[in-house]
Write an enzyme that holds these catalytic residues in place. Sequence first.
Site, PDB file in Angstrom:
ATOM      1  CE  LYS A 192     -20.051   7.768  37.642  1.00  0.00           C
ATOM      2  NZ  LYS A 192     -19.073   7.821  38.741  1.00  0.00           N
TER       3      LYS A 192
ATOM      4  CE1 TYR B 179     -20.799  10.806  35.466  1.00  0.00           C
ATOM      5  CE2 TYR B 179     -23.011  11.700  35.806  1.00  0.00           C
ATOM      6  CZ  TYR B 179     -21.755  11.390  36.296  1.00  0.00           C
ATOM      7  OH  TYR B 179     -21.442  11.654  37.609  1.00  0.00           O
TER       8      TYR B 179
END
Length: 338
Positions: free
Chosen positions: A207, A203
């Site tokens: 990002k 994750y």
Amino acid sequence: MARFSFLKLIRDQRSELPSIDELKKNLTGKTIIVVGANTGLGLEAARHFATMNPGRLILACRTAKTAEEAVQDIKTTTGCQTVEYWTLDLTSFASVSAFATRFEKEGGGKLDILVENAGIATNVYRATPDGYESSIQTNHLSTALLSLLLLPYLSKTPNSRVTIVTSEVHFFVSRLIEADSPKILDRLNEKEYSTSKVMAERYNVSKLLNVFYGRALAERLPAGTSISVDLVTPGICHSKISRNLHGSQKVVLGLLKFFLARTTEVGSRTLVHAALAGDQETMQGKYLNKCNVEEVSDYVISEEGRVVQDRLWDETVGILREKDGRVESVVRELLRSG
Ligand SMILES: NC(=O)c1ccc[n+]([C@@H]2O[C@H](COP(=O)([O-])OP(=O)(O)OC[C@H]3O[C@@H](n4cnc5c(N)ncnc54)[C@H](OP(=O)(O)O)[C@@H]3O)[C@@H](O)[C@H]2O)c1
């Protein structure tokens, strides 16, 4: 020097954000797309836009049922009648292409604001039907494809804006180790490579890719462009973002949310600010936290980060031009080389 610290995070989470009245703009005649607007931050941001008399507010969502519920909810709570949903599933390049084709036919020729909010957080490898790791395709590749395919319509509008929702977790990636491989995105998509240890960072990496992509896109817009691109973190907010996380990461995020999270509505103001505030000069390529411009991580602005950003741009465009032939002409006609 921009570094993440837990103390700063606590201070940030406790700081007050501007009220929606302070952020409000008149959106009469403007077309706004919010991606992932059936729930969470996207829904609350869309609800705010709906109070600003938008010409057209399109919720780009993957599930018809929850999207229709969101439309009805927004109509009831705001009285806005110009809100509608269009189907978009970021795990499918064909769905992104179909969305852009529909916009070409039904979008009215111009787009003012694109809020690329949809995202997933997962620490388990799953391949999409297109064969990509799900968070790399959802959070990065399809997000990039959508922005590129909609660029022609954004370029027809004065002071148009692409807002990409990233996170302060990009600070956690002090170095993208996949950059040691000849092709970064191929490496990230390898199932055998994506062990649970590697996926624990996924994750954060996805990002970071948002930050690299947004900055690369902003840099490639030619002088005199009408488009600005910015990046925003909403901070830690209540939402369903942890639904695909498992094990200790879910527990840690749950605890952080319990002690620190903003409500979804308060968090959504950061998206509204990123989409409406300032102008090209003040917002182009900027990273926003608590409705302020802040620095991205040291890695992003390092020499190595610079090289990785350009490599990722080339790889991303290389993949996407194979998925949709329009990417080639957008890059050639609307962007300059980096
Ligand atoms: N909440 C936080 O603390 C936090 C912090 C930093 C950054 N963010 C970022 O904020 C953004 C919004 O997240 P959230 O917190 O509001 O989470 P959320 O409640 O889980 O909402 C995510 C949205 O993305 C949509 N989405 C996911 N996969 C999709 C796909 N394949 N195609 C189309 N839409 C898809 C979801 O639709 P479905 O409901 O149909 O799945 C939903 O509308 C994300 O980019 C996230 O990374 C959140």
